[in-house]
Write an enzyme that holds these catalytic residues in place. Structure first.
Site, PDB file in Angstrom:
ATOM      1  CG  ASP A 102      -2.377  -1.023   1.098  1.00  0.00           C
ATOM      2  OD1 ASP A 102      -1.931  -1.763   0.575  1.00  0.00           O
ATOM      3  OD2 ASP A 102      -2.469  -1.107   2.200  1.00  0.00           O
ATOM      4  CG  ASP A 104     -11.359  -2.292  -0.526  1.00  0.00           C
ATOM      5  OD1 ASP A 104     -10.803  -2.426   0.379  1.00  0.00           O
ATOM      6  OD2 ASP A 104     -11.728  -0.708  -0.353  1.00  0.00           O
TER       7      ASP A 104
END
Length: 250
Positions: A11, A130
């Site tokens: 990330d 998500d």
């Protein structure tokens, strides 16, 4: 039976690898190129590179950084974050990535899935989901986990597959960064309703967590924290899985 995949997550924010808990409390975890090379040497099967701020900052992905990381490794590499048009997606592939993934833009413009799948192939088209659990069920979140769309997670997974997605990267917001294990109930719900590979993400804390994810139906399992901190290597996890009858890549 196809070998299960151990996947590392990078990330990225501000050119650095970062990690948080439940998409919050972000902290620095190191240099992306150095981490990518280290993970490859430790047995990681694949890497996922996500520019976590691209969507909310309304800009395209840091393609130069993606290209630099891709030039340093030899394992499959998937890139996403802020991708909104086919030209950018194709450019990412041309710059060295094996696959691209899209999340928010795919939810808002589902027709893009078919278009990019036709352009680069369904096998290279990954839809990231998500998912947040509430008392009413699992729902799809966008914009870095900040917006509840009200869309049922499994329904969206099925639609994404029907539009040409070749793989799903499913992150549980509730378990993300907790190291308390993947949301196996979510994995079972999705893998029971789609026919494409599903990568489980969010919550890995031990080799046993990977085993549970694979037994719940996941084709791949992704982790960040335990690899960033050096708690386990991919080879450690593979050794445990092999001892417990899970087919993994050596």
């Amino acid at each position: 039976m196809l070998a299960k995949r151990i996947i590392g997550a990078l990330d990225i924010a501000g050119g650095r690898v970062v990690k948080g808990i439940k998409f919050e409390n972000i902290h620095d975890s190191g240099d992306p190129v150095l981490l990518a090379k280290r993970y490859e040497s430790e047995g990681i099967d694949e890497l996922v590179f996500l520019d976590i701020r691209a969507t909310n900052e309304h800009r395209s992905i840091l393609s130069s950084l993606a290209r630099k990381v891709a030039s340093e490794i030899y394992i499959p590499f998937t890139v996403g974050g802020g991708l909104k048009n086919i030209d950018d997606m194709v450019s990412i592939i041309r710059n060295g990535a094996d696959r691209i993934f899209i999340n928010t833009y795919a939810v808002e413009h589902p027709e893009i899935i078919q278009k990019i799948s036709d352009m680069i192939g369904s096998a290279n088209t990954v839809i990231a989901i998500d998912s947040g659990r509430t008392k009413d069920g699992y729902y799809v979140y966008t914009h870095g986990g900040t917006v509840n769309t009200g869309m049922d997670t499994v329904t969206w997974a099925q639609k994404a597959e029907s539009l040409g997605a070749g793989e799903l990267l499913v992150t549980s917001i509730n378990t993300d960064g907790t190291k308390n294990g993947f949301d196996t109930a979510l994995i079972e719900k999705i893998t029971g309703m789609v026919n494409i590979p599903v990568i489980a993400s969010g919550g890995a804390g031990s080799p046993e967590d990977f085993m549970k994810a694979f037994r719940a139906g996941a084709d791949g399992a992704l982790a960040a924290s335990i690899f960033h901190e050096g708690k386990y290597t991919a080879n450690d996890i593979k050794a445990y899985l092999k001892e417990n009858g899970i087919n993994v890549r050596l």
